[in-house]
Design a protein around this motif. Structure first.
Motif, PDB file in Angstrom:
ATOM      1  N   LEU A 358       0.807  -1.117  -0.088  1.00  0.00           N
ATOM      2  CA  LEU A 358      -0.174   0.038  -0.091  1.00  0.00           C
ATOM      3  C   LEU A 358       0.606   1.374   0.373  1.00  0.00           C
ATOM      4  O   LEU A 358       1.975   1.168   1.137  1.00  0.00           O
ATOM      5  CB  LEU A 358      -0.677   0.056   1.237  1.00  0.00           C
ATOM      6  N   THR A 359       0.280   2.351  -0.773  1.00  0.00           N
ATOM      7  CA  THR A 359       1.279   3.583  -0.633  1.00  0.00           C
ATOM      8  C   THR A 359       1.120   4.011   0.020  1.00  0.00           C
ATOM      9  O   THR A 359       0.164   3.596   0.943  1.00  0.00           O
ATOM     10  CB  THR A 359       0.980   4.197  -1.977  1.00  0.00           C
ATOM     11  N   ASP A 360       1.562   6.092   0.244  1.00  0.00           N
ATOM     12  CA  ASP A 360       1.217   5.638   1.739  1.00  0.00           C
ATOM     13  C   ASP A 360       0.280   6.987   1.573  1.00  0.00           C
ATOM     14  O   ASP A 360      -0.657   6.617   2.573  1.00  0.00           O
ATOM     15  CB  ASP A 360       2.700   6.766   1.880  1.00  0.00           C
ATOM     16  N   SER A 361      -0.117   7.248  -0.015  1.00  0.00           N
ATOM     17  CA  SER A 361      -1.115   8.140   0.178  1.00  0.00           C
ATOM     18  C   SER A 361      -2.367   7.018   0.124  1.00  0.00           C
ATOM     19  O   SER A 361      -3.198   7.261   0.711  1.00  0.00           O
ATOM     20  CB  SER A 361      -1.497   8.645  -1.801  1.00  0.00           C
ATOM     21  N   ALA A 362      -2.074   6.026  -0.066  1.00  0.00           N
ATOM     22  CA  ALA A 362      -3.420   5.049   0.097  1.00  0.00           C
ATOM     23  C   ALA A 362      -3.270   4.963   1.069  1.00  0.00           C
ATOM     24  O   ALA A 362      -4.871   4.761   1.472  1.00  0.00           O
ATOM     25  CB  ALA A 362      -2.780   3.411  -0.700  1.00  0.00           C
ATOM     26  N   LEU A 363      -3.102   4.117   1.827  1.00  0.00           N
ATOM     27  CA  LEU A 363      -3.264   4.490   3.349  1.00  0.00           C
ATOM     28  C   LEU A 363      -3.701   5.572   4.140  1.00  0.00           C
ATOM     29  O   LEU A 363      -4.093   5.048   4.883  1.00  0.00           O
ATOM     30  CB  LEU A 363      -1.924   4.340   4.519  1.00  0.00           C
ATOM     31  N   LEU A 364      -3.096   6.574   3.983  1.00  0.00           N
ATOM     32  CA  LEU A 364      -4.371   8.063   3.945  1.00  0.00           C
ATOM     33  C   LEU A 364      -5.190   8.223   4.074  1.00  0.00           C
ATOM     34  O   LEU A 364      -5.633   8.806   4.897  1.00  0.00           O
ATOM     35  CB  LEU A 364      -2.759   9.395   3.543  1.00  0.00           C
ATOM     36  N   VAL A 493     -16.239   3.288  17.557  1.00  0.00           N
ATOM     37  CA  VAL A 493     -15.334   3.425  18.463  1.00  0.00           C
ATOM     38  C   VAL A 493     -14.765   2.400  18.393  1.00  0.00           C
ATOM     39  O   VAL A 493     -12.849   1.827  17.729  1.00  0.00           O
ATOM     40  CB  VAL A 493     -14.949   4.097  19.749  1.00  0.00           C
ATOM     41  N   PHE A 494     -15.333   1.032  18.754  1.00  0.00           N
ATOM     42  CA  PHE A 494     -14.766  -0.380  18.842  1.00  0.00           C
ATOM     43  C   PHE A 494     -14.328  -0.964  17.656  1.00  0.00           C
ATOM     44  O   PHE A 494     -13.240  -1.651  17.527  1.00  0.00           O
ATOM     45  CB  PHE A 494     -14.931  -1.107  19.390  1.00  0.00           C
ATOM     46  N   GLU A 495     -15.151  -0.694  16.889  1.00  0.00           N
ATOM     47  CA  GLU A 495     -15.163  -1.200  15.441  1.00  0.00           C
ATOM     48  C   GLU A 495     -13.615  -0.433  14.260  1.00  0.00           C
ATOM     49  O   GLU A 495     -13.333  -0.573  13.644  1.00  0.00           O
ATOM     50  CB  GLU A 495     -16.431  -0.790  14.597  1.00  0.00           C
ATOM     51  N   THR A 496     -13.242   1.045  14.223  1.00  0.00           N
ATOM     52  CA  THR A 496     -12.851   1.457  14.600  1.00  0.00           C
ATOM     53  C   THR A 496     -11.254   1.599  14.835  1.00  0.00           C
ATOM     54  O   THR A 496     -10.195   1.164  13.792  1.00  0.00           O
ATOM     55  CB  THR A 496     -13.076   3.854  14.770  1.00  0.00           C
ATOM     56  N   VAL A 497     -11.687   1.134  15.710  1.00  0.00           N
ATOM     57  CA  VAL A 497      -9.500   0.723  16.099  1.00  0.00           C
ATOM     58  C   VAL A 497      -9.475  -1.187  16.064  1.00  0.00           C
ATOM     59  O   VAL A 497      -8.207  -0.913  15.574  1.00  0.00           O
ATOM     60  CB  VAL A 497      -9.716   0.925  17.911  1.00  0.00           C
ATOM     61  N   LEU A 498     -10.284  -1.598  15.044  1.00  0.00           N
ATOM     62  CA  LEU A 498     -10.514  -3.071  14.471  1.00  0.00           C
ATOM     63  C   LEU A 498      -9.371  -2.960  13.204  1.00  0.00           C
ATOM     64  O   LEU A 498      -8.767  -3.551  13.077  1.00  0.00           O
ATOM     65  CB  LEU A 498     -11.430  -3.460  14.621  1.00  0.00           C
ATOM     66  N   PHE A 499     -10.435  -1.437  12.988  1.00  0.00           N
ATOM     67  CA  PHE A 499      -9.785  -1.799  11.797  1.00  0.00           C
ATOM     68  C   PHE A 499      -8.867  -0.765  10.836  1.00  0.00           C
ATOM     69  O   PHE A 499      -7.504  -1.552  10.891  1.00  0.00           O
ATOM     70  CB  PHE A 499     -11.131  -0.477  10.390  1.00  0.00           C
ATOM     71  N   TYR A 500      -8.345  -0.016  12.486  1.00  0.00           N
ATOM     72  CA  TYR A 500      -6.956   0.871  12.305  1.00  0.00           C
ATOM     73  C   TYR A 500      -5.648  -0.234  12.390  1.00  0.00           C
ATOM     74  O   TYR A 500      -5.072  -0.346  11.654  1.00  0.00           O
ATOM     75  CB  TYR A 500      -6.763   1.405  13.220  1.00  0.00           C
ATOM     76  N   GLN A 501      -6.608  -0.899  13.343  1.00  0.00           N
ATOM     77  CA  GLN A 501      -5.266  -2.296  13.649  1.00  0.00           C
ATOM     78  C   GLN A 501      -4.710  -2.993  13.203  1.00  0.00           C
ATOM     79  O   GLN A 501      -3.720  -3.299  12.509  1.00  0.00           O
ATOM     80  CB  GLN A 501      -5.680  -3.066  15.710  1.00  0.00           C
ATOM     81  N   SER A 502      -5.645  -3.399  11.241  1.00  0.00           N
ATOM     82  CA  SER A 502      -5.931  -4.032  10.942  1.00  0.00           C
ATOM     83  C   SER A 502      -5.128  -3.673   9.973  1.00  0.00           C
ATOM     84  O   SER A 502      -4.315  -3.880   8.958  1.00  0.00           O
ATOM     85  CB  SER A 502      -7.019  -4.747  10.130  1.00  0.00           C
ATOM     86  N   LEU A 503      -5.169  -2.191   9.677  1.00  0.00           N
ATOM     87  CA  LEU A 503      -4.274  -1.659   8.353  1.00  0.00           C
ATOM     88  C   LEU A 503      -3.055  -1.297   8.726  1.00  0.00           C
ATOM     89  O   LEU A 503      -2.013  -1.683   7.901  1.00  0.00           O
ATOM     90  CB  LEU A 503      -4.992   0.037   8.814  1.00  0.00           C
ATOM     91  N   LEU A 504      -2.691  -1.248  10.120  1.00  0.00           N
ATOM     92  CA  LEU A 504      -1.662  -1.375  10.914  1.00  0.00           C
ATOM     93  C   LEU A 504      -0.799  -2.261  10.844  1.00  0.00           C
ATOM     94  O   LEU A 504       0.574  -2.795  10.152  1.00  0.00           O
ATOM     95  CB  LEU A 504      -1.061  -1.025  12.341  1.00  0.00           C
ATOM     96  N   THR A 505      -0.774  -3.802  10.577  1.00  0.00           N
ATOM     97  CA  THR A 505      -1.170  -4.631   9.927  1.00  0.00           C
ATOM     98  C   THR A 505      -0.569  -4.884   8.413  1.00  0.00           C
ATOM     99  O   THR A 505       0.659  -5.654   8.251  1.00  0.00           O
ATOM    100  CB  THR A 505      -1.588  -6.142  10.151  1.00  0.00           C
ATOM    101  N   GLN A 506      -0.782  -4.516   7.803  1.00  0.00           N
ATOM    102  CA  GLN A 506      -0.404  -4.367   6.337  1.00  0.00           C
ATOM    103  C   GLN A 506       0.127  -2.907   6.015  1.00  0.00           C
ATOM    104  O   GLN A 506       0.100  -3.410   4.930  1.00  0.00           O
ATOM    105  CB  GLN A 506      -1.329  -3.755   5.901  1.00  0.00           C
ATOM    106  N   SER A 507       0.796  -2.952   7.188  1.00  0.00           N
ATOM    107  CA  SER A 507       2.225  -1.316   6.465  1.00  0.00           C
ATOM    108  C   SER A 507       3.576  -1.732   7.443  1.00  0.00           C
ATOM    109  O   SER A 507       3.325  -2.253   8.469  1.00  0.00           O
ATOM    110  CB  SER A 507       1.181   0.144   7.070  1.00  0.00           C
ATOM    111  N   THR A 508       4.394  -0.788   7.098  1.00  0.00           N
ATOM    112  CA  THR A 508       6.108  -0.505   7.584  1.00  0.00           C
ATOM    113  C   THR A 508       5.718   0.044   9.162  1.00  0.00           C
ATOM    114  O   THR A 508       4.557   0.799   8.612  1.00  0.00           O
ATOM    115  CB  THR A 508       6.251  -0.793   6.505  1.00  0.00           C
ATOM    116  N   THR A 509       7.241  -0.388   9.374  1.00  0.00           N
ATOM    117  CA  THR A 509       6.586   1.390  10.747  1.00  0.00           C
ATOM    118  C   THR A 509       7.216   2.373   9.685  1.00  0.00           C
ATOM    119  O   THR A 509       6.434   3.267  10.507  1.00  0.00           O
ATOM    120  CB  THR A 509       7.691   0.887  11.366  1.00  0.00           C
ATOM    121  N   GLU A 510       7.797   2.695   8.987  1.00  0.00           N
ATOM    122  CA  GLU A 510       7.721   4.110   7.599  1.00  0.00           C
ATOM    123  C   GLU A 510       6.884   3.994   7.554  1.00  0.00           C
ATOM    124  O   GLU A 510       6.629   5.885   7.437  1.00  0.00           O
ATOM    125  CB  GLU A 510       8.849   4.251   7.382  1.00  0.00           C
ATOM    126  N   GLN A 511       5.466   4.046   7.565  1.00  0.00           N
ATOM    127  CA  GLN A 511       4.007   4.471   6.887  1.00  0.00           C
ATOM    128  C   GLN A 511       3.547   4.815   7.907  1.00  0.00           C
ATOM    129  O   GLN A 511       2.307   5.599   7.179  1.00  0.00           O
ATOM    130  CB  GLN A 511       4.129   2.986   5.507  1.00  0.00           C
TER     131      GLN A 511
END
Length: 618
Positions: A358-364, A493-511
């Motif tokens: 995923l590109t930086d813009s796509a993650l954003l 809130v709970f669903e939002t945090v869940l989706f963000y956690q998934s998004l983090l697993t698909q990205s690198t630390t730099e992203q």
């Protein structure tokens, strides 16, 4: 980490018997090699012990009763094992019969949970040394100082053949409950984490020299590695895959430290469901297919949308259809065809997510969309409540609304923290919570909307003010406002945090900074929307404000009702009857099911009735 989703239909007393049968069956499968060879008794004492254990198995199996005769298959397998031992059958026959018997018992066993982490290895070794080494030896070879005086001799955990036929569940049971008629005692003074740590440790000793194979798909679940022994897990696998099974037993920390790939979870659960269906366990297969979606694919839907929204919709439809297929379809050929098709689509999705970062813009963008989509509904409910209170000159009640949404933010964070460190919240539990919360909020909003519609004329409003301006809201009503505010915000809130956690697993630390930027922009947009709504809604004439807010609340009720039904369908609480056409309008909560559409039509019908009634009264 829940190990299984098997339905428990046995009473506590029966479960005790079932666990003993499973333990003894595994013990027989492991130790029979020392008792009989080539149809002859090699060790009379060992053979006598095997015979006694098989008699206990038969006795316990025979005592299992139910109105539906569901234990008949267990009794049949127990009798088969007993007959093979009585006839001095081969080791291979005994192990095969023992394995089949244990598998038939799994669905009756209660759910067990692993801790989220094992003890540090040095602590586990110290625990073993202090409590187990006197019998099993300092290295687990069964050569401790007390070993020679014990009958049977303590287990040599470094024996690969023996370890290959011993499951971690069996080892955990031995640590927790001891083994009857042997020197092995129950270590009830240990907590579950300590007992699991010991079980994983001694189960690893025979495989610690196995190297990790390369280019092997890592699709073995914690449930499989715990419930099944390496021999069972290796059936049908090539040499490299068998090596991976052994390496995983020798390095169990991998199960606790590795990130879960949602697509792999989906694939694994589907294959497990396919196996359960082939054995006639249709309900279990359906449960596993539900987990395939809720604990796997749902977590990457937002990410996949960034690449191919049509593929996401196609996989979602396939997985929902498979749930019904696993439960109702008896033809394995049809099931296998649908599973193969779903796996092909999942492979395509996995390639998209893994091969093209995923590109930086796509993650954003994904981060921004997640926050706006989940936050806007909660924001509109809270703003509507606040402006109604201001218009009705009940500013003293605003603090209750604030208490509700602030508590929801705190509770959402605490819930997620608990899920990460203490417990694992299953996808089904999550969907039930969201579904019930959404339906409750939809009903309350519908009620508030009807009430506001009755105040849309100036005359009606003045009469209301005249009758109520000097009355304080009752405490029950005030806390009801806080409750509605809490419900509306907490589920989002709970669903939002869940989706963000998934998004983090698909990205690198730099992203991570791109995700944070999307979140910050989303917060800024929501803040602007809040300011605009509060400022201009208060300036509107009373009648116009109530008219606009009425339509807004009915729209929110419509959307939340659709989402509630969808969540309960995904949790398998509400049935699924698909429409002849495919509709997927996430922002409106519309899905292609009769149940969801019907629930939303009821909201429209109620709304229409009161609009029509109001016009006739003017």
């Amino acid at each position: 980490m829940v190990l299984s989703s098997f339905s428990v239909s046995a009473s506590p007393e029966q479960q005790t018997k079932i666990k003993q049968i499973a333990q003894l069956a595994e013990y027989v499968g492991v130790d029979y090699v020392a008792a009989v060879g080539n149809g002859k008794v090699l060790d009379a004492d060992e053979y006598q012990e095997m015979t006694e254990f098989s008699n206990v198995i038969i006795s316990q199996a025979t005592s299992l009763t139910s109105n539906t005769n569901e234990f008949d298959i267990v009794k049949t397998h127990a009798q088969t094992l007993h007959s093979i031992i009585s006839n001095k059958g081969s080791v291979e026959e005994v192990r095969a019969a023992s394995s089949v018997l244990r598998e038939s018992l799994l669905k009756f066993m209660p759910q067990l949970s692993l801790p989220n982490s094992l003890l540090p290895i040095e602590q586990t070794k110290a625990l073993f040394s202090a409590n187990c080494s006197m019998c099993h030896g300092p290295s687990g070879k069964g050569d401790g100082p007390l070993a020679k005086n014990l009958t049977p001799e303590p287990t040599n955990f470094t024996n690969e053949e023996r370890a290959t036929n011993r499951s971690l569940m069996g080892l955990f049971d031995a640590v927790s409950n001891g083994i009857e008629d042997t020197p092995m005692v129950a270590f009830t003074q240990f907590n579950e984490q300590q007992r699991w740590s010991l079980a994983f440790y001694v189960g690893s000793l025979a495989f610690q020299s196995v190297e990790q194979p390369k280019n092997v798909e890592q699709n073995i679940t914690a449930s499989q590695i715990v419930n099944l022994n390496p021999a069972q897990l290796s059936v049908g696998l090539n040499d490299t895959q068998k090596q991976y099974v052994q390496w995983l037993r020798g390095n169990p920390e991998h199960l606790f430290s590795a990130k879960k790939d949602p697509i792999s979870v989906t694939r694994t659960q589907l294959l497990a469901a396919q196996q359960a269906h082939a054995k006639g366990n249709y309900s279990q297969a359906s449960d596993l297919s539900i987990s395939a979606y809720l604990d796997g694919f749902e977590l990457v839907e937002n990410n996949l949308n960034a690449y191919d929204e049509n593929l996401r919709k196609s996989i979602e439809v396939q997985l929902m259809d498979l749930r019904k297929t696993f439960k109702e379809e008896k033809d394995t050929a049809i099931v296998n065809e649908k599973v193969t098709a779903a796996l092909a689509q999942l492979a395509k999705a996995s390639n998209m997510l893994n091969e093209t970062k995923l590109t930086d813009s796509a993650l954003l963008s994904a981060s921004l969309v997640i926050l706006l989509r989940e936050g806007l509904e909660a924001l509109l409910v809270v703003i509507a409540l606040m402006t109604v209170l201001i218009k009705t000159k009940r500013q003293d009640a605003l603090k209750y609304v604030h208490v509700g949404w602030i508590a929801a933010l705190i509770a959402g964070g605490l819930t997620w923290a608990a899920a990460q460190t203490l417990i694992e919240i299953s996808g089904t539990s999550r969907e039930v919570m969201e579904g019930v919360g959404a339906m409750l909020a939809a009903v309350i909003l519908l009620y508030v909307g009807v009430w506001m519609h009755s105040k849309t004329s100036a005359k009606q409003w003045q009469a209301y003010i005249q009758n109520n301006i000097n009355k304080r809201l009752e405490s029950g009503t005030l806390w009801g406002l806080a409750g509605l505010s809490f419900i509306a915000v907490y589920r989002e809130v709970f669903e939002t945090v869940l989706f963000y956690q998934s998004l983090l697993t698909q990205s690198t630390t730099e992203q991570y900074s791109s995700i944070a930027m999307g979140f910050a922009i989303g917060v800024a947009i929501l803040a602007v929307i809040t300011w605009v709504l509060v400022k201009y809604s208060i300036k509107l004439p009373v009648a116009k404000f109530f008219a606009i807010t009425t339509y807004l609340l009915f729209l929110l009720s419509f959307v939340l009702m659709g989402k509630a039904v969808t969540a309960l369908q995904e949790a398998d609480i509400v049935g699924i009857a698909t429409l002849p056409i495919n509709i997927d309008l996430v922002w409106l909560g519309i899905k292609s099911t009769w149940q969801g559409v019907t629930a939303q039509l009821i909201v429209i019908a109620i709304f229409g009735f009161y609009i029509f009634k109001g016009k006739n009264q003017k």
